[in-house]
Design a protein around this motif. Structure first.
Motif, PDB file in Angstrom:
ATOM      1  N   UNK A 108       0.710  -1.170   0.045  1.00 61.55           N
ATOM      2  CA  UNK A 108      -0.092   0.165   0.001  1.00 61.55           C
ATOM      3  C   UNK A 108       0.861   1.311   0.041  1.00 61.55           C
ATOM      4  N   UNK A 109       1.908   1.396   0.705  1.00 63.61           N
ATOM      5  CA  UNK A 109       2.971   2.326   0.618  1.00 63.61           C
ATOM      6  C   UNK A 109       3.457   2.415  -0.875  1.00 63.61           C
ATOM      7  N   UNK A 110       3.696   1.462  -1.504  1.00 62.28           N
ATOM      8  CA  UNK A 110       4.327   1.440  -2.892  1.00 62.28           C
ATOM      9  C   UNK A 110       3.029   2.240  -3.836  1.00 62.28           C
ATOM     10  N   UNK A 111       1.738   1.858  -3.525  1.00 63.64           N
ATOM     11  CA  UNK A 111       0.963   2.643  -4.184  1.00 63.64           C
ATOM     12  C   UNK A 111       0.941   3.924  -3.995  1.00 63.64           C
ATOM     13  N   UNK A 138       3.364  -2.881 -12.447  1.00 59.91           N
ATOM     14  CA  UNK A 138       3.159  -4.160 -12.533  1.00 59.91           C
ATOM     15  C   UNK A 138       3.849  -5.129 -11.521  1.00 59.91           C
ATOM     16  N   UNK A 139       5.048  -4.767 -11.045  1.00 59.58           N
ATOM     17  CA  UNK A 139       5.710  -5.281  -9.833  1.00 59.58           C
ATOM     18  C   UNK A 139       4.795  -5.243  -8.706  1.00 59.58           C
ATOM     19  N   UNK A 140       4.100  -4.302  -8.259  1.00 56.51           N
ATOM     20  CA  UNK A 140       3.179  -4.314  -7.049  1.00 56.51           C
ATOM     21  C   UNK A 140       1.968  -5.329  -7.436  1.00 56.51           C
ATOM     22  N   UNK A 141       1.692  -5.165  -8.624  1.00 55.50           N
ATOM     23  CA  UNK A 141       0.322  -5.985  -8.862  1.00 55.50           C
ATOM     24  C   UNK A 141       0.556  -7.545  -8.544  1.00 55.50           C
ATOM     25  N   UNK A 142       1.727  -7.866  -9.146  1.00 54.79           N
ATOM     26  CA  UNK A 142       2.341  -9.257  -9.160  1.00 54.79           C
ATOM     27  C   UNK A 142       2.410  -9.660  -7.544  1.00 54.79           C
ATOM     28  N   UNK A 143       3.106  -8.903  -6.694  1.00 55.67           N
ATOM     29  CA  UNK A 143       3.407  -9.294  -5.440  1.00 55.67           C
ATOM     30  C   UNK A 143       1.871  -9.399  -4.670  1.00 55.67           C
ATOM     31  N   UNK A 144       0.802  -8.424  -4.928  1.00 56.68           N
ATOM     32  CA  UNK A 144      -0.396  -8.610  -4.498  1.00 56.68           C
ATOM     33  C   UNK A 144      -0.969  -9.950  -4.918  1.00 56.68           C
ATOM     34  N   UNK A 145      -0.710 -10.444  -6.111  1.00 54.93           N
ATOM     35  CA  UNK A 145      -1.308 -11.700  -6.848  1.00 54.93           C
ATOM     36  C   UNK A 145      -0.692 -13.013  -6.155  1.00 54.93           C
ATOM     37  N   UNK A 146       0.645 -12.732  -5.720  1.00 60.90           N
ATOM     38  CA  UNK A 146       1.463 -13.697  -4.904  1.00 60.90           C
ATOM     39  C   UNK A 146       0.933 -13.881  -3.649  1.00 60.90           C
ATOM     40  N   UNK A 200       7.107 -15.284 -20.935  1.00 62.67           N
ATOM     41  CA  UNK A 200       8.527 -14.945 -20.770  1.00 62.67           C
ATOM     42  C   UNK A 200       8.488 -13.711 -19.577  1.00 62.67           C
ATOM     43  N   UNK A 201       7.575 -13.702 -18.705  1.00 64.90           N
ATOM     44  CA  UNK A 201       7.797 -12.544 -17.870  1.00 64.90           C
ATOM     45  C   UNK A 201       9.203 -12.533 -16.958  1.00 64.90           C
ATOM     46  N   UNK A 202       9.749 -11.328 -16.849  1.00 62.98           N
ATOM     47  CA  UNK A 202      11.186 -11.364 -16.065  1.00 62.98           C
ATOM     48  C   UNK A 202      11.127 -12.011 -14.808  1.00 62.98           C
ATOM     49  N   UNK A 203       9.979 -12.043 -14.065  1.00 62.72           N
ATOM     50  CA  UNK A 203       9.905 -12.746 -12.758  1.00 62.72           C
ATOM     51  C   UNK A 203       9.169 -14.309 -12.822  1.00 62.72           C
ATOM     52  N   UNK A 204       9.331 -14.737 -13.937  1.00 58.01           N
ATOM     53  CA  UNK A 204       8.684 -16.188 -14.112  1.00 58.01           C
ATOM     54  C   UNK A 204       9.111 -17.088 -13.330  1.00 58.01           C
ATOM     55  N   UNK A 205      10.516 -17.120 -12.625  1.00 55.32           N
ATOM     56  CA  UNK A 205      10.908 -18.068 -11.588  1.00 55.32           C
ATOM     57  C   UNK A 205      10.394 -17.579 -10.546  1.00 55.32           C
ATOM     58  N   UNK A 206      10.043 -16.680 -10.069  1.00 55.11           N
ATOM     59  CA  UNK A 206       9.402 -16.320  -8.853  1.00 55.11           C
ATOM     60  C   UNK A 206       8.077 -16.773  -8.804  1.00 55.11           C
ATOM     61  N   UNK A 207       7.617 -16.548  -9.866  1.00 54.83           N
ATOM     62  CA  UNK A 207       5.960 -16.995 -10.149  1.00 54.83           C
ATOM     63  C   UNK A 207       6.001 -18.446  -9.873  1.00 54.83           C
ATOM     64  N   UNK A 208       6.782 -19.109 -10.460  1.00 54.93           N
ATOM     65  CA  UNK A 208       6.681 -20.549 -10.280  1.00 54.93           C
ATOM     66  C   UNK A 208       7.008 -21.292  -9.003  1.00 54.93           C
ATOM     67  N   UNK A 209       8.051 -20.443  -8.427  1.00 47.98           N
ATOM     68  CA  UNK A 209       8.190 -20.889  -7.033  1.00 47.98           C
ATOM     69  C   UNK A 209       7.251 -20.679  -6.273  1.00 47.98           C
ATOM     70  N   UNK A 210       6.807 -19.617  -6.174  1.00 49.26           N
ATOM     71  CA  UNK A 210       5.485 -19.270  -5.199  1.00 49.26           C
ATOM     72  C   UNK A 210       4.295 -20.116  -5.397  1.00 49.26           C
TER      73      UNK A 210
END
Length: 471
Positions: free
Chosen positions: A127-130, A138-146, A168-178
């Protein structure tokens, strides 16, 4: 304005000869006590030099703090990559004080908080990022989803996250890890295996997905394939302590201490103060028949690992061998408090009770062991063959939930029962099990609500209802 003749050097020294004059140290101390006044007088006489000195001092302090904060920032990133989120949060605390308006720091702090399960702190940072960015990047939205995925909302969000991976999202590894961790947390090992395999395809030289896939393969009752993945993880990162420790444990579980020895020696060189390493070396000596050395290593480790099941059970077995069942019993009950379905602990407890002459207690414990062993066998069969497969049904999920309740794993049981009702809101088996559960807990309104649902007439399912293929 003071006369120039009144001005002294900014920080005038006390002449050495004055320190020796008069009454000695008293005279010297008197001169020293006047240093602050001389400094103030010098500041009035040399304002420019004073300001310059203070500016240099402040600049040096600021540069030092900035440099230290930068060091902590890099350390926090490394700690997250090494799966040490608690350490990352400690390092980021300083970064947040130095850069309180930096959204990148808040985003990393949100990730570290999420990985420790502190969702309120993660949400506060996001929320502070917002606020700082006046909207969601995009990074904040992804973190909310994860964060939602980690909290349990997997099936709803997984398709969108898999699409990001396909793109081929640059954070694909983090997405698959989560995603993999969320599936593993809920014992859904097949989709976890799929996530980890995709991660390996994307990053074949990363050790971490091989380690986690090996862990999932163990739960899918494929230890041979698991050992191959553990070996590959260690080829890529010989210092990956969790993988090497697990390989050593597998050899010890198979009662092959000689095969465990080189891994334990490597771990001892790598992390000599780790109590887990000392505990496993103790189990190694127990299997080799060196009782004194085993106890010497395991007893001190127990103070740091009070709920470590292999350590507690091995010490208890050593107590039983030495005819000390009274010492074994509390160790085994501690293991069972941590995991009521630990059949190895139940079997050893029955032996300890029998040695104490408590034959009826021993018989009851052995019966509980047999019942839970049968339940675990059925659970493993459902997880391996039916869960997240095209032939799996809501009834399988409901059966799984009931069996997890039977072996004392309430949180996991409720997840599967709720999942059964998501797939089939009228599933009578799930409603009956939940009614009995809430009745036992004393929550009579919930118990009655599920009892009414269980009695309600079932609707005719539409084709394909009750099945949900794995992503």
């Amino acid at each position: 304005m003071s006369n120039a003749t009144d001005c002294q050097p900014l920080f005038a020294a006390v002449p050495a000869q004055e320190a020796k004059r008069g009454s000695g140290s008293w005279h010297f101390l008197g001169r020293v006590s006047r240093l602050p006044f001389r400094a103030a007088k010098g500041a009035r006489c040399h304002p420019f030099l004073t300001a310059l000195f203070l500016l240099v001092l402040l600049a040096g302090s600021g540069a030092g703090l900035w440099g230290y904060a930068s060091h902590q920032w890099r350390g926090a990133q490394s700690a997250l990559n090494a799966e040490r989120p608690d350490e990352a949060r400690a390092r980021l605390a300083l970064c947040l004080r130095v850069w309180p308006r930096n959204p990148e720091v808040h985003l990393l702090a949100a990730r570290a908080a999420r990985l420790t399960g502190d969702f309120p702190a993660a949400e506060a940072h996001l929320n502070r990022c917002l606020e700082l960015q006046e909207g969601a990047t995009e990074g904040v939205q992804l973190e909310f989803l994860l964060m939602r995925v980690q909290a349990g909302d997997i099936d709803t969000l997984a398709p969108a996250l898999f699409r990001l991976v396909d793109q081929k999202h640059p954070e694909s590894s983090m997405i698959l890890d989560s995603l993999a961790r969320a599936y593993i947390h809920r014992l859904r090992y097949k989709p976890a295996y799929g996530c980890l395999s995709r991660w390996i395809e994307a990053q074949p030289t990363s050790a971490k997905p091989y380690y986690w896939r090996a862990w999932a393969l163990e739960r899918l009752n494929n230890p041979k394939a698991a050992k191959l993945d553990y070996a590959r993880a260690l080829e890529l990162d010989p210092n990956l302590l969790p993988a090497r420790l697990r390989v050593a444990e597998m050899h010890l579980e198979d009662r092959m201490p000689d095969d465990a020895q080189p891994h334990l020696e490597y771990l001892q060189r790598q992390s000599p103060d780790d109590p887990r390493v000392r505990a496993r070396f103790g189990i190694y000596h127990y299997l080799r028949g060196n009782a004194a050395q085993a106890r010497e290593l395991m007893e001190p480790a127990l103070a740091e690992l009070p709920t470590d099941a292999p350590l507690l059970i091995t010490l208890a077995n050593l107590d039983i061998q030495e005819n000390q069942p009274e010492r074994a019993e509390p160790r085994l009950r501690a293991a069972l408090r941590a995991d009521p379905a630990d059949t190895e602990a139940l079997f050893a407890l029955a032996a300890a009770l029998r040695l104490q002459g408590r034959t009826q207690d021993a018989a009851d414990t052995l019966a509980e062991h047999d019942r839970k062993r049968a339940a675990l066998a059925r659970i493993n069969a459902i997880l391996k063959d039916l869960t997240d497969s095209p032939t799996g049904t809501a009834d399988n999920d409901a059966e799984l939930g009931g069996m997890f309740l039977e072996i004392g794993r309430e949180n996991v049981a409720l997840y599967w029962l709720e999942r059964a009702l998501e797939r089939d809101p009228n599933n009578a088996r799930a409603h009956r099990t939940l009614a009995e559960h809430y009745q036992t807990k004393g929550d009579l309104p919930k118990a009655e609500a599920h009892r009414r649902q269980a009695r309600a007439p079932a609707t005719i399912p539409t084709p394909g209802a009750g099945t949900r293929p794995a992503p």
